[in-house]
Scaffold this active site. Structure first.
Site, PDB file in Angstrom:
ATOM      1  N   HIS A   1      31.936 -11.990  41.944  1.00 45.84           N
ATOM      2  CA  HIS A   1      31.838 -11.644  43.364  1.00 45.84           C
ATOM      3  C   HIS A   1      31.148 -12.780  44.140  1.00 45.84           C
ATOM      4  O   HIS A   1      31.622 -13.206  45.198  1.00 45.84           O
ATOM      5  CB  HIS A   1      31.060 -10.322  43.481  1.00 45.84           C
ATOM      6  CG  HIS A   1      30.825  -9.837  44.877  1.00 45.84           C
ATOM      7  ND1 HIS A   1      31.317  -8.642  45.350  1.00 45.84           N
ATOM      8  CD2 HIS A   1      30.121 -10.381  45.902  1.00 45.84           C
ATOM      9  CE1 HIS A   1      30.936  -8.482  46.612  1.00 45.84           C
ATOM     10  NE2 HIS A   1      30.208  -9.520  46.984  1.00 45.84           N
ATOM     11  N   GLU A   2      30.040 -13.274  43.592  1.00 46.01           N
ATOM     12  CA  GLU A   2      29.281 -14.327  44.297  1.00 46.01           C
ATOM     13  C   GLU A   2      30.054 -15.636  44.341  1.00 46.01           C
ATOM     14  O   GLU A   2      30.061 -16.316  45.369  1.00 46.01           O
ATOM     15  CB  GLU A   2      27.918 -14.550  43.645  1.00 46.01           C
ATOM     16  CG  GLU A   2      26.982 -13.355  43.670  1.00 46.01           C
ATOM     17  CD  GLU A   2      26.884 -12.699  45.028  1.00 46.01           C
ATOM     18  OE1 GLU A   2      27.032 -13.387  46.053  1.00 46.01           O
ATOM     19  OE2 GLU A   2      26.690 -11.478  45.069  1.00 46.01           O
TER      20      GLU A   2
HETATM   21 NI    NI Z   1      29.261 -10.068  48.744  1.00 50.61          NI
END
Ligand code: NI
Length: 179
Positions: free
Chosen positions: A141-142
């Site tokens: 996600h990051e």
């Molecule tokens: Ni995010």
């Protein structure tokens, strides 16, 4: 200590690819990372990428309390500069994610279940390892944030996207919150 303003979905900084950090050891990067850690603690998330605080550099932080980790062990606050990830398996799993740039919403996102990551730390040292489960999900996600990708763009079933409280009522969607 500074709590930074978090960009929300729609802001151009969240759509652009972030630039590599040339020298992770300069004081400006340490200061950015410290402010990001303060901001993440204030917001109660598990990860944050520099573009989310309007800085177009390849810096992410992760911090997963034991209570939120699927393994039961915490990931301490960690700064990853110029992170790269590589899938270790074709296997994908769906789970709900939130994002501090998309407040109050969650969506089910397919992610690789096992990855390898490699980054630099604040001293320029190499940080590398393998991650699975929730930690692998947070890292994916990051790192997506660094390429201008928000989690709805990874979703394959938009019926699984909605407001956290409504989703929880409707299907027991569990907020694991982002990132
Ligand atoms: Ni995010």
């Amino acid at each position: 200590m500074a709590i930074l303003k978090i960009a929300r979905m729609g802001h151009p900084v969240l759509r652009r690819a972030a630039a590599p950090v040339e020298d992770p050891a300069i004081p400006e990067i340490r200061s950015l990372a410290e402010d990001m850690l303060d901001t993440l603690a204030d917001a109660g998330g598990v990860g944050l990428a520099a573009p989310q605080v309007h800085v177009g550099l390849r810096v992410v932080i992760v911090s997963v309390p034991a209570a939120r980790s699927d393994t039961g062990s915490a990931i301490p606050p960690t700064v990853l500069i110029n992170p790269e990830i590589e899938a270790l398996s074709e296997e994908m799993a769906q789970a709900f994610e939130g994002c501090l740039s998309i407040p109050e919403m969650i969506g089910a996102v397919p992610r690789h279940t096992r990855i390898r990551y490699r980054a630099q730390g604040l001293g320029g040292e190499i940080i590398e390892g393998e991650a699975q489960g929730f930690f692998a999900r947070v890292l994916q996600h990051e790192c997506d944030h660094l390429d201008g990708i928000l989690y709805p763009l990874r979703m394959t079933d938009l019926t699984m996207f909605g407001f956290n409280d409504e989703m929880r009522r409707a299907i027991g969607g569990e907020e694991r919150n982002g990132a």
